[in-house]
Design a protein around this motif. Sequence first.
Motif, PDB file in Angstrom:
ATOM      1  N   ASP A  68       2.889 -11.152 -11.215  1.00  0.00           N
ATOM      2  CA  ASP A  68       3.662 -11.301 -12.452  1.00  0.00           C
ATOM      3  C   ASP A  68       5.066 -11.825 -12.158  1.00  0.00           C
ATOM      4  N   ARG A  69       5.702 -11.292 -11.110  1.00  0.00           N
ATOM      5  CA  ARG A  69       7.071 -11.713 -10.779  1.00  0.00           C
ATOM      6  C   ARG A  69       7.104 -13.150 -10.273  1.00  0.00           C
ATOM      7  N   LEU A  70       6.138 -13.505  -9.435  1.00  0.00           N
ATOM      8  CA  LEU A  70       6.135 -14.850  -8.850  1.00  0.00           C
ATOM      9  C   LEU A  70       5.445 -15.877  -9.733  1.00  0.00           C
ATOM     10  N   GLN A  71       4.716 -15.404 -10.735  1.00  0.00           N
ATOM     11  CA  GLN A  71       3.973 -16.289 -11.631  1.00  0.00           C
ATOM     12  C   GLN A  71       2.989 -17.161 -10.851  1.00  0.00           C
ATOM     13  N   ARG A  72       2.267 -16.537  -9.940  1.00  0.00           N
ATOM     14  CA  ARG A  72       1.254 -17.227  -9.148  1.00  0.00           C
ATOM     15  C   ARG A  72       0.339 -16.186  -8.517  1.00  0.00           C
ATOM     16  N   ALA A  73      -0.886 -16.620  -8.205  1.00  0.00           N
ATOM     17  CA  ALA A  73      -1.777 -15.770  -7.416  1.00  0.00           C
ATOM     18  C   ALA A  73      -1.314 -15.788  -5.965  1.00  0.00           C
ATOM     19  N   ILE A  74      -1.491 -14.670  -5.277  1.00  0.00           N
ATOM     20  CA  ILE A  74      -1.136 -14.591  -3.866  1.00  0.00           C
ATOM     21  C   ILE A  74      -2.399 -14.323  -3.048  1.00  0.00           C
ATOM     22  N   LEU A  75      -2.258 -14.410  -1.732  1.00  0.00           N
ATOM     23  CA  LEU A  75      -3.326 -14.052  -0.810  1.00  0.00           C
ATOM     24  C   LEU A  75      -2.971 -12.743  -0.108  1.00  0.00           C
ATOM     25  N   ILE A  76      -3.997 -11.965   0.211  1.00  0.00           N
ATOM     26  CA  ILE A  76      -3.833 -10.731   0.973  1.00  0.00           C
ATOM     27  C   ILE A  76      -4.641 -10.856   2.259  1.00  0.00           C
ATOM     28  N   GLU A  77      -3.995 -10.549   3.396  1.00  0.00           N
ATOM     29  CA  GLU A  77      -4.650 -10.692   4.705  1.00  0.00           C
ATOM     30  C   GLU A  77      -5.406  -9.431   5.101  1.00  0.00           C
ATOM     31  N   ASN A  78      -6.642  -9.623   5.556  1.00  0.00           N
ATOM     32  CA  ASN A  78      -7.405  -8.509   6.125  1.00  0.00           C
ATOM     33  C   ASN A  78      -6.687  -7.978   7.367  1.00  0.00           C
ATOM     34  N   PRO A  79      -6.722  -6.660   7.590  1.00  0.00           N
ATOM     35  CA  PRO A  79      -5.890  -6.066   8.634  1.00  0.00           C
ATOM     36  C   PRO A  79      -6.520  -6.126  10.018  1.00  0.00           C
ATOM     37  N   SER A  80      -5.675  -5.933  11.032  1.00  0.00           N
ATOM     38  CA  SER A  80      -6.143  -5.559  12.373  1.00  0.00           C
ATOM     39  C   SER A  80      -6.024  -4.047  12.448  1.00  0.00           C
ATOM     40  N   ARG A  81      -7.124  -3.384  12.778  1.00  0.00           N
ATOM     41  CA  ARG A  81      -7.136  -1.917  12.710  1.00  0.00           C
ATOM     42  C   ARG A  81      -7.359  -1.299  14.093  1.00  0.00           C
ATOM     43  N   TYR A  82      -6.724  -0.156  14.277  1.00  0.00           N
ATOM     44  CA  TYR A  82      -6.884   0.628  15.493  1.00  0.00           C
ATOM     45  C   TYR A  82      -7.511   1.987  15.200  1.00  0.00           C
ATOM     46  N   LEU A  83      -7.726   2.268  13.923  1.00  0.00           N
ATOM     47  CA  LEU A  83      -8.380   3.490  13.487  1.00  0.00           C
ATOM     48  C   LEU A  83      -8.951   3.249  12.104  1.00  0.00           C
TER      49      LEU A  83
ATOM     50  N   GLY B  18       0.779  -1.226   0.000  1.00  0.00           N
ATOM     51  CA  GLY B  18       0.000   0.000   0.000  1.00  0.00           C
ATOM     52  C   GLY B  18       0.809   1.272   0.000  1.00  0.00           C
ATOM     53  N   SER B  19       2.139   1.187   0.013  1.00  0.00           N
ATOM     54  CA  SER B  19       2.968   2.400   0.008  1.00  0.00           C
ATOM     55  C   SER B  19       2.771   3.172  -1.296  1.00  0.00           C
ATOM     56  N   ALA B  20       2.632   4.490  -1.173  1.00  0.00           N
ATOM     57  CA  ALA B  20       2.351   5.313  -2.345  1.00  0.00           C
ATOM     58  C   ALA B  20       3.462   5.249  -3.377  1.00  0.00           C
ATOM     59  N   ASP B  21       4.719   5.048  -2.921  1.00  0.00           N
ATOM     60  CA  ASP B  21       5.841   5.001  -3.861  1.00  0.00           C
ATOM     61  C   ASP B  21       6.126   3.589  -4.358  1.00  0.00           C
TER      62      ASP B  21
ATOM     63  N   PRO C   8       8.402  -0.968  11.034  1.00  0.00           N
ATOM     64  CA  PRO C   8       8.094  -2.348  11.449  1.00  0.00           C
ATOM     65  C   PRO C   8       6.632  -2.485  11.859  1.00  0.00           C
ATOM     66  N   ASP C   9       5.745  -1.935  11.043  1.00  0.00           N
ATOM     67  CA  ASP C   9       4.312  -1.955  11.324  1.00  0.00           C
ATOM     68  C   ASP C   9       3.550  -2.253  10.048  1.00  0.00           C
ATOM     69  N   LEU C  10       2.347  -2.785  10.226  1.00  0.00           N
ATOM     70  CA  LEU C  10       1.430  -3.024   9.120  1.00  0.00           C
ATOM     71  C   LEU C  10       0.311  -2.001   9.255  1.00  0.00           C
TER      72      LEU C  10
ATOM     73  N   SER D 118       1.599 -15.117   0.720  1.00  0.00           N
ATOM     74  CA  SER D 118       0.645 -14.091   1.148  1.00  0.00           C
ATOM     75  C   SER D 118       1.380 -12.867   1.676  1.00  0.00           C
ATOM     76  N   ASP D 119       0.638 -11.762   1.746  1.00  0.00           N
ATOM     77  CA  ASP D 119       1.104 -10.543   2.403  1.00  0.00           C
ATOM     78  C   ASP D 119      -0.129  -9.843   2.967  1.00  0.00           C
ATOM     79  N   HIS D 120      -0.036  -8.541   3.257  1.00  0.00           N
ATOM     80  CA  HIS D 120      -1.052  -7.852   4.043  1.00  0.00           C
ATOM     81  C   HIS D 120      -1.684  -6.680   3.310  1.00  0.00           C
ATOM     82  N   LEU D 121      -2.921  -6.395   3.678  1.00  0.00           N
ATOM     83  CA  LEU D 121      -3.622  -5.211   3.193  1.00  0.00           C
ATOM     84  C   LEU D 121      -3.152  -4.026   4.028  1.00  0.00           C
TER      85      LEU D 121
END
Length: 304
Positions: free
Chosen positions: A149-164, A85-88, A125-127, A111-114
């Motif tokens: 595209d790089r991994l040549q596979r579909a990945i999973l994205i984890e729903n977040p734990s939110r504090y705001l 999600g980083s803008a850059d 060091p935060d999500l 997998s990685d994170h939303l």
Amino acid sequence: MIPISDPDASPATPVPCSLPPLSGIGLKSVHYTHVLDDDTAAKRPSWVEVHPQNYFGDGGPAHRWLTAIAGVYPLSFHSVGLSLGSADGLNRDDLENIAALCDRYQPAMVSDHLSWSGNAHDRYPDLLPIPYTQEALHHFAGEIGKVQDRLQRAILIENPSRYLSYRDDEMGETDFIHALCRTSGCGLLFDINNVEVSATNVGLDMQDYIDAIDPGIVGEIHLAGHAREEHDSGPLLIDDHGSIVSDITWNLYRRFVERAGPKPTLIEWDSNIPEYDVLMAEVAKADAVLTNASLEESRHALAR
């Protein structure tokens, strides 16, 4: 790159998964010997998950252990550093290292994170949560496309734990997740502890959230514990993965699996690491839920 389309154009595509629909554990070094010990074969998980960032070195004891474990168990790679999600843009160094590890170990799932974890100058060091807007959806789906595209596979994205939550959100979290899966071709790593944490912290309805998720997009489930703080404004749940799974999360898990059927389920325990038997007691609880769901599926199949 996978093209980005209208989020309302078509239903989500079911996510393929080669993990068994049974319980696994987040693998920690203190448990390496346990999962390979023939004397504990009756108490083994069905699969294991690792953070690939812990294996970015080329060799050493960590890789010797993981090579041995990969010869016995299906592997899942759960990344914590792509910062999609980083803008850059995403972390390219992490992506290249994960690609090399995928070539080396051929994990069943990645997998990685939303979330986002940095900007043009720093990595954190935060999500951190992203806004649920059309602009964020388009950006995040594009970054997922680069990874797939790089991994040549579909990945999973984890729903977040939110504090705001963001004042300018244009859609709810479950709507955003479904649109993201449709536009990018990714699937969902459904962390049910995160549902309890986010619902408590930002005022969501837990059962409505569970019932809104399309089982077809779920490739893996996470269960974990959390810490609880009491404040004048109400309770605050901290997603620390440092204790047993709460009764509320177990009930939400049962509710989802009764509708969705058995899914690969991970017991995630990242701090205050317990003795192996304590961890496997949680695995046994999850396996009991999955077994019951399998029996119900069989009964319904016979009745048709």
